[in-house]
Design an enzyme around this catalytic site. Sequence first.
Site, PDB file in Angstrom:
ATOM      1  N   SER A  38      -6.443  30.576  -6.998  1.00  0.00           N
ATOM      2  CA  SER A  38      -5.183  30.821  -7.699  1.00  0.00           C
ATOM      3  C   SER A  38      -4.889  32.293  -7.976  1.00  0.00           C
ATOM      4  O   SER A  38      -3.742  32.651  -8.228  1.00  0.00           O
ATOM      5  CB  SER A  38      -5.170  30.058  -9.030  1.00  0.00           C
ATOM      6  OG  SER A  38      -6.279  30.433  -9.832  1.00  0.00           O
ATOM      7  N   ASP A 315      -2.319  32.884 -19.105  1.00  0.00           N
ATOM      8  CA  ASP A 315      -2.811  31.655 -19.724  1.00  0.00           C
ATOM      9  C   ASP A 315      -4.309  31.792 -19.956  1.00  0.00           C
ATOM     10  O   ASP A 315      -4.814  32.905 -20.071  1.00  0.00           O
ATOM     11  CB  ASP A 315      -2.466  30.428 -18.854  1.00  0.00           C
ATOM     12  CG  ASP A 315      -3.029  30.533 -17.430  1.00  0.00           C
ATOM     13  OD1 ASP A 315      -3.967  31.331 -17.212  1.00  0.00           O
ATOM     14  OD2 ASP A 315      -2.554  29.810 -16.542  1.00  0.00           O
ATOM     15  N   HIS A 318      -5.695  33.118 -16.113  1.00  0.00           N
ATOM     16  CA  HIS A 318      -4.967  33.941 -15.145  1.00  0.00           C
ATOM     17  C   HIS A 318      -4.310  35.158 -15.793  1.00  0.00           C
ATOM     18  O   HIS A 318      -3.696  35.027 -16.853  1.00  0.00           O
ATOM     19  CB  HIS A 318      -3.876  33.105 -14.460  1.00  0.00           C
ATOM     20  CG  HIS A 318      -4.388  31.908 -13.749  1.00  0.00           C
ATOM     21  ND1 HIS A 318      -4.273  30.632 -14.267  1.00  0.00           N
ATOM     22  CD2 HIS A 318      -5.026  31.787 -12.556  1.00  0.00           C
ATOM     23  CE1 HIS A 318      -4.820  29.769 -13.411  1.00  0.00           C
ATOM     24  NE2 HIS A 318      -5.285  30.440 -12.373  1.00  0.00           N
TER      25      HIS A 318
END
Length: 339
Positions: A38, A315, A318
Amino acid sequence: MVKQNQSTITFLLLPLLFILFISTKIEGANKLFVFGDSYVDTGNALNSGSYKPPSGITYPGTPAGRFSDGRVLTDYIASFLKIDIPISYSLKNSSNLQNGINFAYGGTGFFKTLVDGPNVSVQINSFEQLIQQNVYSKSDLETSLVLLNSGANDYTTFALKNTSLQAIQQFTESLVKEVVVNLRHIQSLGAQKIALTLLQPFGCLPIISSTSGFQNCIDTLNLVATNHNNLILQNVDDLNKEIGKPVFKTLDLYNTFLSTIQTMQKSRAENSTLMNPLEPCCAKDSAGVNCGKVDDKGQKNYTLCEKPELSFFWDNVHPSQNGWSSIYTQLQSSLGQLI
């Protein structure tokens, strides 16, 4: 007479300028191929939170497949190469492959993780199939940059299955061996410029630093990342010696994360209105609730900070666009050595 001479000179210079342009283009990286998770995914995890609000609130203003409020590492490296971001593999067609392809899939790793998606080996196999289909040539590979970021999700999966840290060293060794296998595979396909990121400091991630009330990074978990990175550096050095040239380079996410966090903490000590870099912008006060989660009635179960542009973390795991921008600024000198 003067005008005629100028025209003649200009005509004669055009071929030379064209040659110089082509030479400059070849010396740089024409395309970008991305593998991993990610931190570099820009659109492959189609059914994930990356396509749901509030992802993309800063850029491009709507959810667009990035696990952040805006740009991620891939975006900044593409801008450094002066190319558009490569298309995500899930969204590819025959007409949008000119900048490379992004195979990265959020939540995956080198081994099997908690996310049902293609791990790095499968991603590289998909790349190899495109090469076999002559979508990309040997010249494409030789003049392009490969970016690989993965490993954190492997440690998360391991930690959930192992209550003892005694086995962590053995796991690190097995994981690094798998990293090397994948690096060799990419290089065997013809890639000559391969950038591997070092792991970020796990103990600074909000999901971990929350145990200190977001006041400090947890050094014990940072040590896990440090040991992994040291082993990676040793193996990358051995690979380059074996090949006889520096095909593999590393991008130091560990120290750039720490440096940015420490700088922001120092600024906050002088100005308490600034945001704590260890706090996530999204879902800080919603224990056990993920950023973007809503109830059965569509009501938000999460909170959002007022100014995402001042945060470091978007978050629990990330970085925000501001975080990635700060990291990229520090990585630019290393990127210059890659191309």
